[in-house]
Design a protein around this motif. Structure first.
Motif, PDB file in Angstrom:
ATOM      1  N   ARG A  55       3.791 -68.277  11.126  1.00  0.00           N
ATOM      2  CA  ARG A  55       2.778 -67.624  10.278  1.00  0.00           C
ATOM      3  C   ARG A  55       1.772 -66.933  11.184  1.00  0.00           C
ATOM      4  NH1 ARG A  55       2.958 -72.616   7.540  1.00  0.00           N
ATOM      5  NH2 ARG A  55       0.930 -73.265   8.376  1.00  0.00           N
ATOM      6  N   GLY A  56       1.066 -65.960  10.637  1.00  0.00           N
ATOM      7  CA  GLY A  56       0.073 -65.240  11.415  1.00  0.00           C
ATOM      8  C   GLY A  56       0.660 -63.999  12.070  1.00  0.00           C
ATOM      9  N   THR A  57      -0.178 -63.265  12.783  1.00  0.00           N
ATOM     10  CA  THR A  57       0.249 -62.009  13.402  1.00  0.00           C
ATOM     11  C   THR A  57      -0.197 -61.922  14.851  1.00  0.00           C
ATOM     12  OG1 THR A  57      -1.762 -60.873  12.653  1.00  0.00           O
ATOM     13  CG2 THR A  57       0.183 -60.750  11.216  1.00  0.00           C
ATOM     14  N   ILE A  58       0.607 -61.201  15.643  1.00  0.00           N
ATOM     15  CA  ILE A  58       0.271 -60.876  17.036  1.00  0.00           C
ATOM     16  C   ILE A  58       0.500 -59.381  17.201  1.00  0.00           C
ATOM     17  CG2 ILE A  58       0.777 -61.260  19.475  1.00  0.00           C
ATOM     18  CD1 ILE A  58       1.955 -63.981  18.652  1.00  0.00           C
ATOM     19  N   THR A  59      -0.573 -58.637  17.436  1.00  0.00           N
ATOM     20  CA  THR A  59      -0.459 -57.184  17.536  1.00  0.00           C
ATOM     21  C   THR A  59      -1.109 -56.669  18.816  1.00  0.00           C
ATOM     22  OG1 THR A  59      -2.516 -56.865  16.277  1.00  0.00           O
ATOM     23  CG2 THR A  59      -0.441 -56.862  15.041  1.00  0.00           C
ATOM     24  N   TYR A  60      -0.553 -55.580  19.312  1.00  0.00           N
ATOM     25  CA  TYR A  60      -1.105 -54.832  20.432  1.00  0.00           C
ATOM     26  C   TYR A  60      -1.448 -53.446  19.907  1.00  0.00           C
ATOM     27  CZ  TYR A  60       0.606 -58.449  23.606  1.00  0.00           C
ATOM     28  OH  TYR A  60       0.834 -59.654  24.249  1.00  0.00           O
ATOM     29  N   ASP A  61      -2.741 -53.145  19.864  1.00  0.00           N
ATOM     30  CA  ASP A  61      -3.198 -51.875  19.300  1.00  0.00           C
ATOM     31  C   ASP A  61      -2.582 -51.664  17.921  1.00  0.00           C
ATOM     32  OD1 ASP A  61      -4.587 -51.510  21.688  1.00  0.00           O
ATOM     33  OD2 ASP A  61      -2.901 -50.478  22.625  1.00  0.00           O
ATOM     34  N   ASP A  62      -2.633 -52.724  17.105  1.00  0.00           N
ATOM     35  CA  ASP A  62      -2.198 -52.733  15.701  1.00  0.00           C
ATOM     36  C   ASP A  62      -0.684 -52.672  15.514  1.00  0.00           C
ATOM     37  OD1 ASP A  62      -4.877 -52.848  14.804  1.00  0.00           O
ATOM     38  OD2 ASP A  62      -5.059 -50.667  15.011  1.00  0.00           O
ATOM     39  N   MET A  63       0.081 -52.880  16.569  1.00  0.00           N
ATOM     40  CA  MET A  63       1.542 -52.901  16.450  1.00  0.00           C
ATOM     41  C   MET A  63       2.061 -54.290  16.823  1.00  0.00           C
ATOM     42  SD  MET A  63       2.562 -49.213  18.155  1.00  0.00           S
ATOM     43  CE  MET A  63       1.595 -49.537  19.645  1.00  0.00           C
ATOM     44  N   GLU A  64       2.912 -54.867  15.969  1.00  0.00           N
ATOM     45  CA  GLU A  64       3.448 -56.193  16.243  1.00  0.00           C
ATOM     46  C   GLU A  64       4.425 -56.139  17.419  1.00  0.00           C
ATOM     47  OE1 GLU A  64       4.592 -58.848  13.249  1.00  0.00           O
ATOM     48  OE2 GLU A  64       3.162 -58.108  11.766  1.00  0.00           O
ATOM     49  N   ILE A  65       4.427 -57.211  18.213  1.00  0.00           N
ATOM     50  CA  ILE A  65       5.242 -57.211  19.422  1.00  0.00           C
ATOM     51  C   ILE A  65       6.631 -57.795  19.204  1.00  0.00           C
ATOM     52  CG2 ILE A  65       4.294 -59.421  20.234  1.00  0.00           C
ATOM     53  CD1 ILE A  65       4.679 -58.311  23.115  1.00  0.00           C
ATOM     54  N   TYR A  66       6.761 -58.771  18.312  1.00  0.00           N
ATOM     55  CA  TYR A  66       8.060 -59.441  18.185  1.00  0.00           C
ATOM     56  C   TYR A  66       9.118 -58.449  17.703  1.00  0.00           C
ATOM     57  CZ  TYR A  66      11.654 -62.836  17.213  1.00  0.00           C
ATOM     58  OH  TYR A  66      12.845 -63.529  17.223  1.00  0.00           O
ATOM     59  N   ASP A  67      10.247 -58.431  18.417  1.00  0.00           N
ATOM     60  CA  ASP A  67      11.372 -57.557  18.086  1.00  0.00           C
ATOM     61  C   ASP A  67      10.977 -56.082  18.092  1.00  0.00           C
ATOM     62  OD1 ASP A  67      14.085 -57.345  17.610  1.00  0.00           O
ATOM     63  OD2 ASP A  67      13.884 -57.406  15.427  1.00  0.00           O
ATOM     64  N   ASN A  68      10.065 -55.722  19.016  1.00  0.00           N
ATOM     65  CA  ASN A  68       9.585 -54.342  19.106  1.00  0.00           C
ATOM     66  C   ASN A  68       9.631 -53.891  20.570  1.00  0.00           C
ATOM     67  OD1 ASN A  68       8.209 -51.888  19.044  1.00  0.00           O
ATOM     68  ND2 ASN A  68       6.731 -52.582  17.511  1.00  0.00           N
ATOM     69  N   PRO A  69      10.752 -53.328  21.013  1.00  0.00           N
ATOM     70  CA  PRO A  69      10.906 -52.936  22.425  1.00  0.00           C
ATOM     71  C   PRO A  69       9.840 -51.966  22.918  1.00  0.00           C
ATOM     72  CG  PRO A  69      13.029 -52.874  21.296  1.00  0.00           C
ATOM     73  CD  PRO A  69      11.982 -53.071  20.243  1.00  0.00           C
ATOM     74  N   LYS A  70       9.385 -51.068  22.048  1.00  0.00           N
ATOM     75  CA  LYS A  70       8.389 -50.086  22.475  1.00  0.00           C
ATOM     76  C   LYS A  70       7.078 -50.749  22.872  1.00  0.00           C
ATOM     77  CE  LYS A  70      10.516 -46.144  22.214  1.00  0.00           C
ATOM     78  NZ  LYS A  70      10.719 -45.327  23.455  1.00  0.00           N
ATOM     79  N   VAL A  71       6.698 -51.762  22.140  1.00  0.00           N
ATOM     80  CA  VAL A  71       5.466 -52.485  22.483  1.00  0.00           C
ATOM     81  C   VAL A  71       5.696 -53.333  23.725  1.00  0.00           C
ATOM     82  CG1 VAL A  71       3.786 -54.197  21.708  1.00  0.00           C
ATOM     83  CG2 VAL A  71       4.662 -52.497  20.106  1.00  0.00           C
ATOM     84  N   LYS A  72       6.875 -53.970  23.817  1.00  0.00           N
ATOM     85  CA  LYS A  72       7.157 -54.829  24.968  1.00  0.00           C
ATOM     86  C   LYS A  72       7.164 -54.051  26.280  1.00  0.00           C
ATOM     87  CE  LYS A  72       9.642 -58.521  22.595  1.00  0.00           C
ATOM     88  NZ  LYS A  72      10.885 -59.323  22.507  1.00  0.00           N
ATOM     89  N   GLU A  73       7.486 -52.760  26.228  1.00  0.00           N
ATOM     90  CA  GLU A  73       7.423 -51.934  27.441  1.00  0.00           C
ATOM     91  C   GLU A  73       6.000 -51.852  27.978  1.00  0.00           C
ATOM     92  OE1 GLU A  73       9.069 -48.073  27.026  1.00  0.00           O
ATOM     93  OE2 GLU A  73      11.100 -48.790  26.537  1.00  0.00           O
ATOM     94  N   ARG A  74       5.018 -52.010  27.090  1.00  0.00           N
ATOM     95  CA  ARG A  74       3.609 -51.879  27.472  1.00  0.00           C
ATOM     96  C   ARG A  74       3.003 -53.205  27.887  1.00  0.00           C
ATOM     97  NH1 ARG A  74       0.538 -49.933  22.685  1.00  0.00           N
ATOM     98  NH2 ARG A  74      -1.115 -49.774  24.233  1.00  0.00           N
ATOM     99  N   VAL A  75       3.802 -54.275  27.848  1.00  0.00           N
ATOM    100  CA  VAL A  75       3.289 -55.608  28.138  1.00  0.00           C
ATOM    101  C   VAL A  75       4.047 -56.214  29.313  1.00  0.00           C
ATOM    102  CG1 VAL A  75       2.910 -57.931  27.221  1.00  0.00           C
ATOM    103  CG2 VAL A  75       2.669 -55.947  25.712  1.00  0.00           C
ATOM    104  N   GLY A  76       3.315 -56.641  30.347  1.00  0.00           N
ATOM    105  CA  GLY A  76       3.920 -57.361  31.469  1.00  0.00           C
ATOM    106  C   GLY A  76       3.808 -58.855  31.238  1.00  0.00           C
ATOM    107  N   TYR A  77       4.858 -59.588  31.573  1.00  0.00           N
ATOM    108  CA  TYR A  77       4.866 -61.036  31.335  1.00  0.00           C
ATOM    109  C   TYR A  77       5.389 -61.763  32.561  1.00  0.00           C
ATOM    110  CZ  TYR A  77       6.682 -65.538  29.641  1.00  0.00           C
ATOM    111  OH  TYR A  77       6.977 -66.865  29.498  1.00  0.00           O
TER     112      TYR A  77
END
Length: 310
Positions: A55-77
């Protein structure tokens, strides 16, 4: 902005994270601290898009990260334990990153490696834990992400490498205005670099403050009681921890003010010196007091149960 709102994550109907909310702004370093099994790594993996929130949300600049390759490209882990393709050399791993990430900056990787000195011809399976950690940091930063998610990134690093790591991380934040969420047991290191801290306990947010406000929550006092501290001093509710060497007492207190100082003098204090408390000492004192309170509550429940059974 990284925004985590009302996050819940559990396993087999057992909650690990409950109603977690926090934000990380561009150019901000937020520390994540808590006891072992508090849920820090689960939260980090949710923030990195590896685990899906129940439950709940995790967003980067209003875009969810889970199952979203475009957002994951912008995130280093950087994980607490990094495993790459064991048979690959470092050079081959760099080439793989170049293929997968359009923004990968090989020049930056080489500049960082001139500091960390990982032998690029060696197979990754032959690297030490500290070398793998340095490699992970260099690879992820060289992606030139907008956000960095770091889980125990100094694990396995010697003191010199730790100092270099923190220096490079601060430079990256200052130069590129990236947002950083970092979990670490190295509280001295976090104290030097973090703008804000989120403390979690048993999967829930316990405190969430700027570093300055977090450290002002408690204060350490050096106090001289020439005849020894009386029982009344030990019973003062503002004092969370007290120790002494001879007549010199160290007190960790909350809600320190002139009224409290006057009360100490009334009870024999001849000298009072307020000192800034470290993040590590603050965390230890809060945890020790929490454990004491929980133990008292458990004992009280047992007494109530015993009384009810009579």
């Amino acid at each position: 902005m990284l925004k985590i709102e009302h996050l819940y994550k559990g396993y087999n109907k057992i909650p690990v994270l409950e109603d977690i909310s926090l934000t990380v702004k561009s150019g901000e370093i937020r520390g994540l601290i808590g006891e072992n099994s508090a849920g820090k790594t689960t939260l980090i993996k949710c923030a990195a898009g590896i685990y899906k929130a129940d439950r709940g949300t995790i967003t980067y600049d209003d875009m969810e990260i889970y199952d979203n390759p475009k957002v994951k490209e912008r995130v280093g882990y950087v994980a607490d334990y990094n495993e790459y393709i064991a048979g690959y050399t470092v050079t081959k791993m760099v080439h793989l990153y170049e293929c997968f990430y359009e923004r990968f900056n090989k020049k930056k990787f080489n500049e960082y490696n001139s500091i960390f000195k990982i032998p690029v011809g060696k197979r990754i399976s032959s690297l030490s834990k500290g070398q793998k950690m340095r490699l992970a940091f260099m690879l992820e930063v060289s992606k030139e992400p907008d956000y960095l998610i770091l889980d125990e990134p100094t694990s396995g690093l010697d003191p010199v490498a730790k100092a270099k790591f923190f220096e490079l991380l601060i430079n990256e934040v200052e130069q590129r205005e990236i947002g950083v969420l970092i979990s670490s047991h190295n509280l001295d290191g976090l104290e030097r670099i973090c703008d804000s801290v989120t403390m979690i306990h048993k999967g829930k947010v316990d405190r969430q403050l700027s570093m300055e406000d977090m450290k002002s929550e408690l204060i350490r006092l050096n106090v001289v009681f020439e005849g020894g501290a009386s029982k009344k001093v030990y019973e003062m509710p503002q004092i969370l921890k007290i120790s002494n060497v001879g007549s010199i007492y160290t007190l960790v207190v909350k809600e320190y003010d002139e009224m409290f100082a006057a009360e100490l003098r009334k009870n024999g204090a001849s000298f009072i010196e307020p000192m800034e408390i470290s993040l590590e000492e603050l965390f230890v004192v809060l945890e020790e007091n929490r454990e004491g309170q929980e133990l008292e509550e458990m004992q009280g429940e047992k007494l109530n149960t015993a009384d009810a059974g009579k």
